[in-house]
Motif scaffolding. Structure first.
Motif, short mmCIF file in Angstrom:
data_model
loop_
_atom_site.label_atom_id
_atom_site.label_comp_id
_atom_site.label_asym_id
_atom_site.label_seq_id
_atom_site.Cartn_x
_atom_site.Cartn_y
_atom_site.Cartn_z
N ASP A 1 0.53 -6.22 -0.51
CA ASP A 1 0.50 -6.07 1.00
C ASP A 1 -0.31 -4.90 1.38
OD1 ASP A 1 0.75 -6.57 3.48
OD2 ASP A 1 2.84 -6.20 3.72
N ASP B 1 0.77 -1.27 0.00
CA ASP B 1 0.18 0.15 -0.09
C ASP B 1 0.90 1.25 0.03
OD1 ASP B 1 0.83 -0.68 2.75
OD2 ASP B 1 -1.25 -0.61 3.38
N GLY B 2 2.07 1.02 0.68
CA GLY B 2 2.95 2.44 0.72
C GLY B 2 3.53 2.59 -0.94
N ILE C 1 -0.09 0.28 6.87
CA ILE C 1 0.86 1.10 7.39
C ILE C 1 2.13 1.14 6.54
CG2 ILE C 1 2.47 0.38 9.37
CD1 ILE C 1 0.63 -0.65 11.03
N ASN D 1 -1.81 -3.57 4.29
CA ASN D 1 -1.61 -3.69 5.75
C ASN D 1 -1.97 -2.30 6.43
OD1 ASN D 1 0.62 -2.25 5.27
ND2 ASN D 1 2.15 -3.89 5.99
MG LIG Z 1 2.18 -1.27 4.16
#
Ligand SMILES: [Mg+2]
Ligand SMILES: Cc1ncc(C[n+]2csc(CCOP(=O)(O)OP(=O)(O)O)c2C)c(N)n1
Length: 285
Positions: A187, A159-160, A191, A189
């Motif tokens: 991924d 996601d980042g 975060i 998550n």
């Molecule tokens: Mg992440």
């Protein structure tokens, strides 16, 4: 060799065995990071179930003894910082000696902090600069088509990483070129390096975004290996467009003090923390 004639055939792995493998990989990751006193545990632990299903569920046609086998399926870890889990997998497959794991991030080691195909057997692309690896993976998928090859490309992302504009350039190009031998495992998550993604720069509904871009896009519980396996089986049947499997995971799972805590994106457990983590995993430090 984990190779099969029909790469699109569905797989039906032994999920008890996969769970045991993921458990052992997590132990390896924690020990590696403790010895190197640096590295990224959060995503490595969080994606352990997804990557175990991919590699040990029989989805990848690879030859661990011949990692540059020309007909192999490719795997690119675009969120390269979570390479400890990839290294643990490759060691378990026998691609390089298991003892190499304990040299992670040491000067002269084959196993550096981000994947490097020049130095690490089984690594298909140099990654770490977020946004880059997904484009390399698309290039590999197009290359297969040009060469009339039937190998598939799997790419890990996060996601980042999806905050990088390059990801969406890749997503657009892959659809334009009707690439269907590319499967992205993201991924999700919530975060990233220093906080919750929604606070740093909200990425919204990633499944909807990929679908809007024209991808086959599904959301799965990244700790439900059956669901991940089903999604991988389904992705192989998709024709004419790329596939995104958006994996909802918990950063640091299942270590109590790591779960969902952004600090554990990129901090290694010290000796006491390793001991506690291993105790939680039911094994002696
Ligand atoms: Mg992440
Ligand atoms: C182009 C680029 N910018 C910045 C970084 C530094 N960086 C490394 S990991 C990371 C956070 C990525 O988020 P995510 O992959 O979601 O982290 P995780 O879920 O593993 O904690 C950043 C910004 C980088 N590797 N590449």
């Amino acid at each position: 060799m984990i190779a099969v004639a029909d790469r699109r055939a569905p797989r039906d792995p032994d999920f008890d065995e996969l769970a045991a493998i993921a458990h052992e990989l997590r132990i390896d990751v924690l020990k590696m990071l403790n010895l190197s006193a640096s590295g990224h545990p959060g995503g490595s632990l969080g994606m352990a179930d997804v990557f175990t299903t991919l590699f040990f569920g029989g989805h990848l046609a690879i030859d661990p003894q011949d990692p540059t086998w020309a007909e192999r399926d490719r795997f690119v870890l675009s969120n390269g910082h979570i390479c400890p889990i990839l290294y643990a997998i490759l060691a378990r497959l026998g691609t390089f000696p298991r003892d190499d794991l304990w040299t992670l991030r040491k000067l002269g080691s084959n196993l550096q902090g981000h994947p490097d195909f020049h130095h690490t057997k089984g690594v298909d692309a140099c990654t770490g600069s977020l946004g880059n690896g997904v484009s390399v993976a698309l290039g590999m998928a197009l290359s297969a088509r040009i060469q009339n090859k039937d190998w598939r490309v799997y790419v890990g992302s996060s996601d980042g990483e999806s905050q990088e504009g390059q990801v969406w350039e890749m997503a657009t190009a892959a659809v334009h070129h009707k690439v269907d031998n590319l499967t992205l495992l993201l991924d999700w998550n919530g975060i990233q390096i220093d906080g919750f993604t929604k606070d740093v720069m909200d990425v919204g509904d990633l499944r909807a975004k990929f679908e809007t871009f024209g991808w086959h896009a599904v959301e799965v519980d990244g700790h439900d290996m059956r669901a991940v396996n089903d999604a991988l089986n389904a992705a192989k049947q998709v024709q004419g467009k790329p596939q995104a499997i958006l994996c909802r995971t918990v950063l640091g799972k299942p270590i109590s003090f790591m779960e969902n805590v952004a600090k554990w994106h990129g901090v290694a457990p010290d000796d006491d923390q390793l001991a506690q983590a291993l105790t939680e995993l039911g094994t002696a430090p």
